[in-house]
Design a protein around this motif. Sequence first.
Motif, PDB file in Angstrom:
ATOM      1  N   LEU A  66     -32.904  14.422 -49.116  1.00  0.00           N
ATOM      2  CA  LEU A  66     -31.992  15.004 -50.093  1.00  0.00           C
ATOM      3  C   LEU A  66     -30.954  15.879 -49.412  1.00  0.00           C
ATOM      4  O   LEU A  66     -31.151  16.346 -48.287  1.00  0.00           O
ATOM      5  CB  LEU A  66     -32.785  15.813 -51.124  1.00  0.00           C
ATOM      6  CG  LEU A  66     -33.782  15.008 -51.974  1.00  0.00           C
ATOM      7  CD1 LEU A  66     -34.632  15.933 -52.819  1.00  0.00           C
ATOM      8  CD2 LEU A  66     -33.063  13.988 -52.838  1.00  0.00           C
ATOM      9  N   SER A  67     -29.836  16.093 -50.101  1.00  0.00           N
ATOM     10  CA  SER A  67     -28.703  16.852 -49.533  1.00  0.00           C
ATOM     11  C   SER A  67     -28.348  16.299 -48.152  1.00  0.00           C
ATOM     12  O   SER A  67     -28.084  17.046 -47.209  1.00  0.00           O
ATOM     13  CB  SER A  67     -29.043  18.344 -49.446  1.00  0.00           C
ATOM     14  OG  SER A  67     -29.326  18.885 -50.714  1.00  0.00           O
ATOM     15  N   ALA A  68     -28.359  14.993 -48.055  1.00  0.00           N
ATOM     16  CA  ALA A  68     -28.203  14.333 -46.751  1.00  0.00           C
ATOM     17  C   ALA A  68     -26.886  13.580 -46.690  1.00  0.00           C
ATOM     18  O   ALA A  68     -26.826  12.372 -46.948  1.00  0.00           O
ATOM     19  CB  ALA A  68     -29.385  13.398 -46.503  1.00  0.00           C
ATOM     20  N   ASN A  69     -25.809  14.274 -46.383  1.00  0.00           N
ATOM     21  CA  ASN A  69     -24.493  13.643 -46.251  1.00  0.00           C
ATOM     22  C   ASN A  69     -24.369  12.948 -44.904  1.00  0.00           C
ATOM     23  O   ASN A  69     -24.694  13.531 -43.864  1.00  0.00           O
ATOM     24  CB  ASN A  69     -23.394  14.704 -46.371  1.00  0.00           C
ATOM     25  CG  ASN A  69     -23.253  15.216 -47.788  1.00  0.00           C
ATOM     26  OD1 ASN A  69     -22.942  14.467 -48.694  1.00  0.00           O
ATOM     27  ND2 ASN A  69     -23.500  16.506 -47.971  1.00  0.00           N
ATOM     28  N   TRP A  70     -23.891  11.717 -44.932  1.00  0.00           N
ATOM     29  CA  TRP A  70     -23.604  11.008 -43.686  1.00  0.00           C
ATOM     30  C   TRP A  70     -22.230  11.462 -43.189  1.00  0.00           C
ATOM     31  O   TRP A  70     -21.220  11.231 -43.853  1.00  0.00           O
ATOM     32  CB  TRP A  70     -23.599   9.500 -43.925  1.00  0.00           C
ATOM     33  CG  TRP A  70     -24.971   8.891 -43.978  1.00  0.00           C
ATOM     34  CD1 TRP A  70     -26.088   9.450 -44.499  1.00  0.00           C
ATOM     35  CD2 TRP A  70     -25.344   7.604 -43.479  1.00  0.00           C
ATOM     36  NE1 TRP A  70     -27.147   8.596 -44.373  1.00  0.00           N
ATOM     37  CE2 TRP A  70     -26.729   7.451 -43.751  1.00  0.00           C
ATOM     38  CE3 TRP A  70     -24.653   6.578 -42.842  1.00  0.00           C
ATOM     39  CZ2 TRP A  70     -27.434   6.304 -43.397  1.00  0.00           C
ATOM     40  CZ3 TRP A  70     -25.345   5.429 -42.496  1.00  0.00           C
ATOM     41  CH2 TRP A  70     -26.724   5.295 -42.756  1.00  0.00           C
ATOM     42  N   ARG A  71     -22.215  12.085 -42.043  1.00  0.00           N
ATOM     43  CA  ARG A  71     -20.946  12.545 -41.486  1.00  0.00           C
ATOM     44  C   ARG A  71     -20.216  11.419 -40.764  1.00  0.00           C
ATOM     45  O   ARG A  71     -18.982  11.399 -40.709  1.00  0.00           O
ATOM     46  CB  ARG A  71     -21.186  13.714 -40.527  1.00  0.00           C
ATOM     47  CG  ARG A  71     -21.741  14.963 -41.210  1.00  0.00           C
ATOM     48  CD  ARG A  71     -21.857  16.102 -40.228  1.00  0.00           C
ATOM     49  NE  ARG A  71     -22.346  17.325 -40.868  1.00  0.00           N
ATOM     50  CZ  ARG A  71     -22.548  18.468 -40.223  1.00  0.00           C
ATOM     51  NH1 ARG A  71     -22.310  18.551 -38.929  1.00  0.00           N
ATOM     52  NH2 ARG A  71     -23.002  19.527 -40.872  1.00  0.00           N
ATOM     53  N   SER A  72     -20.970  10.506 -40.184  1.00  0.00           N
ATOM     54  CA  SER A  72     -20.351   9.384 -39.472  1.00  0.00           C
ATOM     55  C   SER A  72     -21.407   8.305 -39.273  1.00  0.00           C
ATOM     56  O   SER A  72     -22.612   8.549 -39.396  1.00  0.00           O
ATOM     57  CB  SER A  72     -19.801   9.830 -38.110  1.00  0.00           C
ATOM     58  OG  SER A  72     -20.864  10.242 -37.251  1.00  0.00           O
ATOM     59  N   ALA A  73     -20.919   7.113 -38.967  1.00  0.00           N
ATOM     60  CA  ALA A  73     -21.809   5.992 -38.657  1.00  0.00           C
ATOM     61  C   ALA A  73     -21.060   5.034 -37.750  1.00  0.00           C
ATOM     62  O   ALA A  73     -19.863   4.788 -37.952  1.00  0.00           O
ATOM     63  CB  ALA A  73     -22.265   5.291 -39.931  1.00  0.00           C
ATOM     64  N   HIS A  74     -21.747   4.514 -36.746  1.00  0.00           N
ATOM     65  CA  HIS A  74     -21.106   3.551 -35.851  1.00  0.00           C
ATOM     66  C   HIS A  74     -22.158   2.598 -35.296  1.00  0.00           C
ATOM     67  O   HIS A  74     -23.365   2.875 -35.339  1.00  0.00           O
ATOM     68  CB  HIS A  74     -20.359   4.252 -34.713  1.00  0.00           C
ATOM     69  CG  HIS A  74     -21.256   5.015 -33.775  1.00  0.00           C
ATOM     70  ND1 HIS A  74     -21.682   6.307 -34.023  1.00  0.00           N
ATOM     71  CD2 HIS A  74     -21.819   4.659 -32.584  1.00  0.00           C
ATOM     72  CE1 HIS A  74     -22.453   6.727 -33.045  1.00  0.00           C
ATOM     73  NE2 HIS A  74     -22.553   5.738 -32.154  1.00  0.00           N
ATOM     74  N   GLU A  75     -21.675   1.482 -34.800  1.00  0.00           N
ATOM     75  CA  GLU A  75     -22.564   0.481 -34.211  1.00  0.00           C
ATOM     76  C   GLU A  75     -22.756   0.771 -32.736  1.00  0.00           C
ATOM     77  O   GLU A  75     -21.791   1.042 -31.999  1.00  0.00           O
ATOM     78  CB  GLU A  75     -21.978  -0.918 -34.410  1.00  0.00           C
ATOM     79  CG  GLU A  75     -22.895  -2.034 -33.936  1.00  0.00           C
ATOM     80  CD  GLU A  75     -22.308  -3.405 -34.186  1.00  0.00           C
ATOM     81  OE1 GLU A  75     -23.008  -4.400 -33.932  1.00  0.00           O
ATOM     82  OE2 GLU A  75     -21.148  -3.487 -34.634  1.00  0.00           O
ATOM     83  N   GLN A  76     -23.991   0.739 -32.310  1.00  0.00           N
ATOM     84  CA  GLN A  76     -24.298   0.970 -30.890  1.00  0.00           C
ATOM     85  C   GLN A  76     -25.289  -0.111 -30.463  1.00  0.00           C
ATOM     86  O   GLN A  76     -26.468  -0.055 -30.814  1.00  0.00           O
ATOM     87  CB  GLN A  76     -24.897   2.361 -30.686  1.00  0.00           C
ATOM     88  CG  GLN A  76     -25.159   2.713 -29.212  1.00  0.00           C
ATOM     89  CD  GLN A  76     -25.584   4.156 -29.074  1.00  0.00           C
ATOM     90  OE1 GLN A  76     -24.862   5.064 -29.496  1.00  0.00           O
ATOM     91  NE2 GLN A  76     -26.752   4.380 -28.483  1.00  0.00           N
ATOM     92  N   GLY A  77     -24.772  -1.095 -29.736  1.00  0.00           N
ATOM     93  CA  GLY A  77     -25.591  -2.250 -29.424  1.00  0.00           C
ATOM     94  C   GLY A  77     -25.869  -3.015 -30.703  1.00  0.00           C
ATOM     95  O   GLY A  77     -24.967  -3.407 -31.424  1.00  0.00           O
ATOM     96  N   SER A  78     -27.134  -3.214 -30.993  1.00  0.00           N
ATOM     97  CA  SER A  78     -27.517  -3.899 -32.229  1.00  0.00           C
ATOM     98  C   SER A  78     -28.031  -2.920 -33.275  1.00  0.00           C
ATOM     99  O   SER A  78     -28.658  -3.330 -34.253  1.00  0.00           O
ATOM    100  CB  SER A  78     -28.601  -4.944 -31.922  1.00  0.00           C
ATOM    101  OG  SER A  78     -29.756  -4.308 -31.378  1.00  0.00           O
ATOM    102  N   ARG A  79     -27.741  -1.650 -33.096  1.00  0.00           N
ATOM    103  CA  ARG A  79     -28.262  -0.621 -33.984  1.00  0.00           C
ATOM    104  C   ARG A  79     -27.123   0.118 -34.693  1.00  0.00           C
ATOM    105  O   ARG A  79     -25.972   0.120 -34.240  1.00  0.00           O
ATOM    106  CB  ARG A  79     -29.095   0.403 -33.203  1.00  0.00           C
ATOM    107  CG  ARG A  79     -30.190  -0.190 -32.363  1.00  0.00           C
ATOM    108  CD  ARG A  79     -31.463  -0.358 -33.169  1.00  0.00           C
ATOM    109  NE  ARG A  79     -32.146   0.919 -33.342  1.00  0.00           N
ATOM    110  CZ  ARG A  79     -33.204   1.106 -34.114  1.00  0.00           C
ATOM    111  NH1 ARG A  79     -33.675   0.089 -34.812  1.00  0.00           N
ATOM    112  NH2 ARG A  79     -33.779   2.284 -34.219  1.00  0.00           N
ATOM    113  N   ILE A  80     -27.445   0.727 -35.815  1.00  0.00           N
ATOM    114  CA  ILE A  80     -26.520   1.612 -36.521  1.00  0.00           C
ATOM    115  C   ILE A  80     -26.935   3.045 -36.229  1.00  0.00           C
ATOM    116  O   ILE A  80     -28.098   3.406 -36.431  1.00  0.00           O
ATOM    117  CB  ILE A  80     -26.563   1.360 -38.047  1.00  0.00           C
ATOM    118  CG1 ILE A  80     -26.141  -0.075 -38.366  1.00  0.00           C
ATOM    119  CG2 ILE A  80     -25.665   2.355 -38.786  1.00  0.00           C
ATOM    120  CD1 ILE A  80     -26.357  -0.451 -39.821  1.00  0.00           C
ATOM    121  N   VAL A  81     -26.002   3.823 -35.747  1.00  0.00           N
ATOM    122  CA  VAL A  81     -26.277   5.226 -35.428  1.00  0.00           C
ATOM    123  C   VAL A  81     -25.513   6.082 -36.427  1.00  0.00           C
ATOM    124  O   VAL A  81     -24.294   5.976 -36.551  1.00  0.00           O
ATOM    125  CB  VAL A  81     -25.853   5.571 -33.983  1.00  0.00           C
ATOM    126  CG1 VAL A  81     -26.127   7.049 -33.686  1.00  0.00           C
ATOM    127  CG2 VAL A  81     -26.600   4.683 -32.992  1.00  0.00           C
TER     128      VAL A  81
END
Length: 237
Positions: A66-81
Amino acid sequence: MFARRPAIASLPINRVRGYSGAYYNYPELPDAARWFQAWRFRQIGSTPPADAIERAIAFPNFHLHLSANWRSAHEQGSRIVAQVNDDVFEFDFAITGTGYFVDPTKRPELADFAQHIALWRDRYEPPAHQRADDLGTHPYLGSAHEYQEKVPGSAPYLKDIHVFNPAGFVSFGLPIGDVPSIRRDVPTIVSRITHDLFFTDWALHETRITSDNIAPDFDASLYAAAVWKQPVKAAVS
């Protein structure tokens, strides 16, 4: 599961305006009243079914943030960071539910004329404490869900486009396109479309409904035997 709110929305505020008086008359409310109800709903949030929550939490490996805002997301290899507040998480895949995006100026199918569509921000200026830029991008719809012109006379064809989807939420106060809106809004839209089609082609319809080029249902032989005839009086010599 990550949620921006500090708690999952559980107060179904839309339900209290489902009685007939509010349901059928809502579209005629003043702009200020409709805006406030949309803004209030947005503040409180949409409620998920309780059984959906129960099915999710039944899994021991399910965790709710909860109260968990995603500040950023990017692909790193085959994973989502993802950067979530001050923490970093890695995933194999992500399913995102980000809400409805209804700004017609960003829709490719509307791009050629979107600048002519009247939006709520063009028609209503809310009080400072009720400002909501996303609600302002909703189209300001007419009584049959039709687009309206930002400048009268600039795009008269807009009245022939009827919006039966969540973009009508601010104007009509329900999840438009979902079950609660069907009984009220589908007949309204159908009635307007048939009205407009009829009067656009009125000259043709006038010819059709005044034509004598129709076959009679019967001829005089049907009732000839019952026609009264004056008896012939016998001549007196």
